[in-house]
Write an enzyme that holds these catalytic residues in place. Sequence first.
Site, PDB file in Angstrom:
ATOM      1  N   TYR A 173       0.837  -1.204   0.000  1.00 47.69           N
ATOM      2  CA  TYR A 173       0.000   0.000   0.000  1.00 47.69           C
ATOM      3  C   TYR A 173       0.874   1.258   0.000  1.00 47.69           C
ATOM      4  O   TYR A 173       0.743   2.120  -0.860  1.00 47.69           O
ATOM      5  CB  TYR A 173      -0.890  -0.038   1.234  1.00 47.69           C
ATOM      6  N   LYS A 190       1.272   3.582  -3.196  1.00 49.68           N
ATOM      7  CA  LYS A 190       0.786   4.965  -3.211  1.00 49.68           C
ATOM      8  C   LYS A 190       1.910   5.941  -3.560  1.00 49.68           C
ATOM      9  O   LYS A 190       1.687   6.959  -4.206  1.00 49.68           O
ATOM     10  CB  LYS A 190       0.184   5.323  -1.850  1.00 49.68           C
TER      11      LYS A 190
HETATM   12  P1  NAD Z   1     -12.572   2.007   0.990  1.00 48.00           P
HETATM   13  O1  NAD Z   1     -11.894   0.685   1.073  1.00 48.00           O
HETATM   14  O2  NAD Z   1     -13.823   2.221   1.761  1.00 48.00           O
HETATM   15  O3  NAD Z   1     -12.869   2.390  -0.511  1.00 48.00           O
HETATM   16  C1  NAD Z   1     -12.055   1.996  -1.578  1.00 48.00           C
HETATM   17  C2  NAD Z   1     -12.954   1.643  -2.741  1.00 48.00           C
HETATM   18  O4  NAD Z   1     -12.134   1.256  -3.852  1.00 48.00           O
HETATM   19  C3  NAD Z   1     -13.864   0.472  -2.439  1.00 48.00           C
HETATM   20  O5  NAD Z   1     -15.183   0.772  -2.834  1.00 48.00           O
HETATM   21  C4  NAD Z   1     -13.286  -0.678  -3.258  1.00 48.00           C
HETATM   22  O6  NAD Z   1     -14.265  -1.626  -3.633  1.00 48.00           O
HETATM   23  C5  NAD Z   1     -12.687   0.073  -4.420  1.00 48.00           C
HETATM   24  N1  NAD Z   1     -11.605  -0.638  -5.106  1.00 48.00           N
HETATM   25  C6  NAD Z   1     -10.529  -1.253  -4.545  1.00 48.00           C
HETATM   26  N2  NAD Z   1      -9.744  -1.773  -5.486  1.00 48.00           N
HETATM   27  C7  NAD Z   1     -10.326  -1.469  -6.681  1.00 48.00           C
HETATM   28  C8  NAD Z   1      -9.989  -1.741  -8.031  1.00 48.00           C
HETATM   29  N3  NAD Z   1      -8.896  -2.443  -8.360  1.00 48.00           N
HETATM   30  N4  NAD Z   1     -10.821  -1.295  -9.007  1.00 48.00           N
HETATM   31  C9  NAD Z   1     -11.957  -0.605  -8.694  1.00 48.00           C
HETATM   32  N5  NAD Z   1     -12.319  -0.324  -7.438  1.00 48.00           N
HETATM   33  C10 NAD Z   1     -11.510  -0.745  -6.441  1.00 48.00           C
HETATM   34  O7  NAD Z   1     -11.486   3.101   1.408  1.00 48.00           O
HETATM   35  P2  NAD Z   1     -11.671   4.672   1.650  1.00 48.00           P
HETATM   36  O8  NAD Z   1     -11.407   4.951   3.060  1.00 48.00           O
HETATM   37  O9  NAD Z   1     -12.916   5.155   1.037  1.00 48.00           O
HETATM   38  O10 NAD Z   1     -10.431   5.219   0.828  1.00 48.00           O
HETATM   39  C11 NAD Z   1     -10.584   5.795  -0.459  1.00 48.00           C
HETATM   40  C12 NAD Z   1      -9.223   6.255  -0.960  1.00 48.00           C
HETATM   41  O11 NAD Z   1      -8.674   7.215  -0.073  1.00 48.00           O
HETATM   42  C13 NAD Z   1      -8.225   5.113  -1.069  1.00 48.00           C
HETATM   43  O12 NAD Z   1      -7.463   5.308  -2.242  1.00 48.00           O
HETATM   44  C14 NAD Z   1      -7.356   5.289   0.157  1.00 48.00           C
HETATM   45  O13 NAD Z   1      -6.054   4.838  -0.076  1.00 48.00           O
HETATM   46  C15 NAD Z   1      -7.396   6.801   0.347  1.00 48.00           C
HETATM   47  N6  NAD Z   1      -7.159   7.152   1.757  1.00 48.00           N
HETATM   48  C16 NAD Z   1      -8.149   6.959   2.691  1.00 48.00           C
HETATM   49  C17 NAD Z   1      -7.887   7.290   4.009  1.00 48.00           C
HETATM   50  C18 NAD Z   1      -8.930   7.134   5.092  1.00 48.00           C
HETATM   51  O14 NAD Z   1      -8.652   7.400   6.250  1.00 48.00           O
HETATM   52  N7  NAD Z   1     -10.143   6.724   4.785  1.00 48.00           N
HETATM   53  C19 NAD Z   1      -6.631   7.809   4.379  1.00 48.00           C
HETATM   54  C20 NAD Z   1      -5.665   7.958   3.397  1.00 48.00           C
HETATM   55  C21 NAD Z   1      -5.945   7.654   2.087  1.00 48.00           C
END
Ligand code: NAD
Length: 336
Positions: A161, A165
């Site tokens: 991850y 990223k």
């Molecule tokens: P989440 O797991 O709830 O959402 C991620 C979504 O991406 C899911 O709906 C999943 O089904 C989809 N997904 C995963 N792999 C995929 C693929 N190969 N093709 C299509 N869809 C795919 O996570 P989140 O918290 O909503 O995070 C969203 C983004 O924000 C991510 O990229 C994550 O790295 C980033 N992020 C989130 C946080 C946080 O605290 N929530 C912090 C830092 C970064």
Amino acid sequence: MDGTLNGNKKRKIARRVLVSGGAGFLGAHLCARLVEDGCHVVALDNLATGSIDNLTPLLGHPHFRFVRHDIVDPLDARAGLQAERIFNLACCASPAQYQIDPVKTLRTCVDGALNMLKLAQACGARIFQASTSEVYGEPEQHPQKEGYRGAVSTVGPRACYDEGKRCAETLFFDYHRLHSTDIKVARIFNTYGPMMQLDDGRVVSNLIVQALRNEPMTIHGDGSQTRSFCYVDDLIEGIVRLMDAPAEFTGPVNLGNPTEVTVLELARRIIDITGSRSRLVHRPMPTDDPTRRCPDIALARRALDWEPRVSLDEGLRRTVAWFERRLMSGTLMSGA
Ligand code: NAD
């Protein structure tokens, strides 16, 4: 959040927007916000960790469409995916979930980002990348500024991850230099709120669900590690402002709440809010779990006129209320 830019101008722009990861926690909030702002939104998701339930309020809306697609597979702008703006959020964010298939996680970060960039190039779209505070790894600087280059393990279980990223950021900036692609990169810190999955293994959802069920609440290590938790509405406002910022401002920019709290303190606040009878149980720290995490948001304040507004207690109250409704309507709360 009132959907205003700098507090005065209502955004009602009929833009065509694509959100990858649109059925996930942040993606579903973002889709809702963009539809509310008047955009025509396509949510793209392979439903690995996301859920159609998160999109229930939007399904049937004339300006919203869901497409099931894995971003590791190429995207075709001719297949109804043309967009003026693309938000790349697809990637499982919880360590418990992204470590199930680490190679897929890495490919989603890297091949997925490349496919989204190719689509942006084909459409001439502005593209946003959901990067992460994990690019800082186990930080030697505190709080973390954007100029800090991080201390990340390339070989640990979180590397798929963290390094994925980091590589995605590199791809975004290479596309910007090579093809003048209009990019926006945000480094998102821990965000919480309604629509997190009940069992996704993230600390806020874990502790809230355990507290509501009066089950032992899991603290990794002695609980003195710190996190800074941003309420989802604040984060979404930051993302929208970044996407609306002038093209010269590419980021990377930290988006998160600079109020630092220990995991132990977080658990205590959740116990207070829920009135739980749970006790705390300590478990070993997961490998490479960072001990301190706090954003320096001076750049976001300056460039986006943005800072979080929702206090931790208020955000937790809203989140607990949502989890309570979910637990009541689904599984029975044990020990109640
Ligand atoms: P989440 O797991 O709830 O959402 C991620 C979504 O991406 C899911 O709906 C999943 O089904 C989809 N997904 C995963 N792999 C995929 C693929 N190969 N093709 C299509 N869809 C795919 O996570 P989140 O918290 O909503 O995070 C969203 C983004 O924000 C991510 O990229 C994550 O790295 C980033 N992020 C989130 C946080 C946080 O605290 N929530 C912090 C830092 C970064």
